[in-house]
Motif scaffolding. Sequence first.
Motif, short mmCIF file in Angstrom:
data_model
loop_
_atom_site.label_atom_id
_atom_site.label_comp_id
_atom_site.label_asym_id
_atom_site.label_seq_id
_atom_site.Cartn_x
_atom_site.Cartn_y
_atom_site.Cartn_z
N HIS A 230 -11.42 19.38 0.60
CA HIS A 230 -10.48 20.13 -0.23
C HIS A 230 -11.17 20.75 -1.44
O HIS A 230 -10.78 21.83 -1.87
N GLN A 231 -12.20 20.11 -1.98
CA GLN A 231 -12.90 20.63 -3.17
C GLN A 231 -14.37 20.20 -3.06
O GLN A 231 -14.73 19.10 -3.47
N GLN A 232 -15.18 21.05 -2.45
CA GLN A 232 -16.57 20.70 -2.15
C GLN A 232 -17.51 21.32 -3.19
O GLN A 232 -17.46 22.51 -3.45
N VAL B 64 -16.14 11.52 7.05
CA VAL B 64 -15.06 12.35 6.50
C VAL B 64 -14.31 13.05 7.62
O VAL B 64 -13.06 13.16 7.58
N LYS C 114 -22.15 10.40 6.23
CA LYS C 114 -20.99 10.66 5.38
C LYS C 114 -20.15 11.80 5.94
O LYS C 114 -18.90 11.76 5.90
N ASN D 83 -16.17 16.53 0.24
CA ASN D 83 -14.72 16.61 0.04
C ASN D 83 -14.24 17.92 0.64
O ASN D 83 -14.55 19.00 0.11
N TRP E 29 -10.30 12.57 8.44
CA TRP E 29 -9.45 13.77 8.38
C TRP E 29 -8.66 13.92 9.69
O TRP E 29 -7.47 14.24 9.68
N ILE F 267 -21.19 14.40 -2.63
CA ILE F 267 -19.85 13.94 -2.22
C ILE F 267 -19.25 15.01 -1.33
O ILE F 267 -19.15 16.18 -1.71
#
Length: 827
Positions: free
Chosen positions: A618-620, A655, A651, A616, A659, A614
Amino acid sequence: MSMSHLYGTDGDDGVEMENFEVSDWDLQNEFNPHRQRHRQTKEEATYGVWAERDSDEERPSFGGKRSRDYSAPVNFISAGLKKSAAEDMSEEDSDEDEKPVKQEEIQKEFVPKKLKTGGNFKPSQKGFVGGTKSFVDFGSWERHTKGIGQKLLQKMGYVPGRGLGKNAQGIINPIEAKQRKGKGAVGAYGSERTTQSLQDFPVVDSEEEAEEEFQKELSQWRKDPNGGKKKPKYSYKTVEELKAKGRISKQLAAPQKELSQVKVIDMTGREQKVYYSYSQISHKHNIPDDSPQQPLGKDSKPQGFALPELEHNLQLLIDITEQEIIQNDRQLQYERDMVVNLTHEIQKMSEVLSHEETAIRNLSKVLEMVEECERRMQPSCENPLTLDECAKIFETLQDKYYEEYRMSDRVDLAVAIVYPLMKDYFKNWDPLKDCTYGTEIIAKWKNLLENDQLLSHGGQDLSTDAFHRLMWEIWMPYVRNIVAQWQPRNCGSMVDFLDSWVNVIPVWILDNILDQLIFPKLQKEVESWNPLTDTVPIHSWIHPWLPLMQARLEPLYSPIRNKLANALQKWHPSDSSAKLILQPWKDVFTPGSWEAFMVKNIVPKLGMCLNELIINPHQQHMDAFYWVIDWEGMISVSSLVGLLEKHFFPKWLQVLCSWLSNSPNYEEITKWYLGWKSMFSDQVLAHPSIKDKFNEALDIMNRAVSSSVGGYMQPGARENIAYLTHTERRKDFQYEAMQERREAENMAQRGIGVAASSVPMNFKDLIQTKAEEHNIVFMPVIGKRHEGKQLYTFGRIVIYIDRGVVFVQGEKTWVPTSLQSLIDMAK
């Protein structure tokens, strides 16, 4: 009758010649009874035109010229200049007043002389000894012509001022003409040679030689003043001459010897004579009485002594004596030759006798040494023979009595003496505990017993080599016993043992140990191996055998891959133990089989792991990505790029787009972009597909910055994105330039000569070059052909080449393929 009308003269040079034409003088004087007649002398009647005449008796010729002196030698001179008619008439008038010049009045210096052939002239001489004139006017008449003569001479190498010829030996100045005083013949007024000809061709006085030659020629036409028959000349032969004659006649061929015994009847004389060889005719004396007897005249004297029978008998005695002398000489020569031959035979026999005596002495000494060894081999001997002492004895035999030792039957000798000692030496030997025991002594016996002519021994006939039989019958049983008790997983001691003996034992015995003893044990152990339960990895007891067995281990790789594939069915990329087990096999398996194994068992698991990732900002969580990237060295770059294109970049780009659509902070986006790019290695980033994906992200960011014209824009965002794009593009260009520089340096290190020699000359060389570039084995299959074409192995594929086309072996037939497809199949 005068013969002057038959002999005319040449009007030009005054040479007399026969003239058989009917002239006016003949018609006028033929019927004139008062014509002056010439009385022939006795010599004219006998010798005709060759008769000697006095100058007073000769009739003057029509031209008023004196007769030619035929006894004078010919002396050629250069031609004169053509005169005008007035000068010619004045010459005729003055000539009438001249008196004939006598031969005695001519000065001595004008007597004909003989040329010195090659007197002062040499082939290496560049010109004649005579002086040279100016050549300014040479060939000046060519100014009125096209000058073809001078051009032809210059084309053929002529240099003005030098003579003609290969060595410039020709004359330089033209031939000078010298005017003759009167109208006489050549040489009538003395020598007509010019100063130049005397310098170029010097002469010597030869009056006496010319006179002798003339008298000799003249005497051939004169009658013998003595008259009558010549006296017979008898030849006397010495004994040495008869011997020489016998030696020459001995060399006659067989047909000549047969002809020499033919009966010959001579009827040329007064009475019939019989000869028994042609040689007797040539040896008979020319007896004056052979001609028919003439009646006695008044002045003749009667013959006082005529006994033909006595002469015949004496001649027979002389012939018989000559034959006996010749026969005795031949017999003596034969006896001398026989003495020489017998002397050589005696020398040869003495050499053979001495050689045989030496051989007998050597054999007796060898026999004594062998008997001494046998005596010390007896159990009751106080000083038993050891293996080292026996080796010293064999070394002595080899050094001092090499011929006898080489010709002897070493196999039987070694069986009788060495084998019992060798059994006693190895009776307590444990190969796994002391692997080097006996290597030195066996290496010594190898030099003593191994047959040099059978180094390529195949092990089929042990009766021809003592050392091979010794190793097979004495050493090999101990090895069989220890291998039967050996555990394959404890491979260190067995590998060390074979490494210690690999240079000592014969090659065929080592092959027998590896194929018949070691490989079956390893194969059985691989079948019982389970990668899920066994704690000892299989490469720890298989890979140590690679230096010794090499291709012999190929049949074990397929079951090993199958067992590893079964163990990986339930494996997850988070388990790093799989990499530790598989990594040692990467360089062992062929590139094609390794890639197929990875694609089948590892790549699908990594794809599933990337699907679970996934993204992300902000929180990878990076664990799944690290599990995939950790396999970069194990799987090929193309497989890894395919995984990233399919499961990661879609993916990641999605993202990024979401963003950018929510008024982002472009500095954070820049850091996020650079952070993900730093996760990939340079080799992956250099791939064109990965470059395209990151360039696509830069394009998305540029479009996002340029599209928000009316809304709020973070200060400096557009500049930052532009700078980032420029920096990333420049990095790509720098990396490409660095790669090109590295390739150029590698080519330079290989050398110009290697690069030049690597240019393929034909299609086979091109295939070999491509195989070397891709680390693929390309070699011919020995003894295998298809339709007369040599078969080759390209990696694991069998191919053959026909007219620049590669054919690959299919299931039922041979299929043509391209070179790139062949490389892909081999990988």
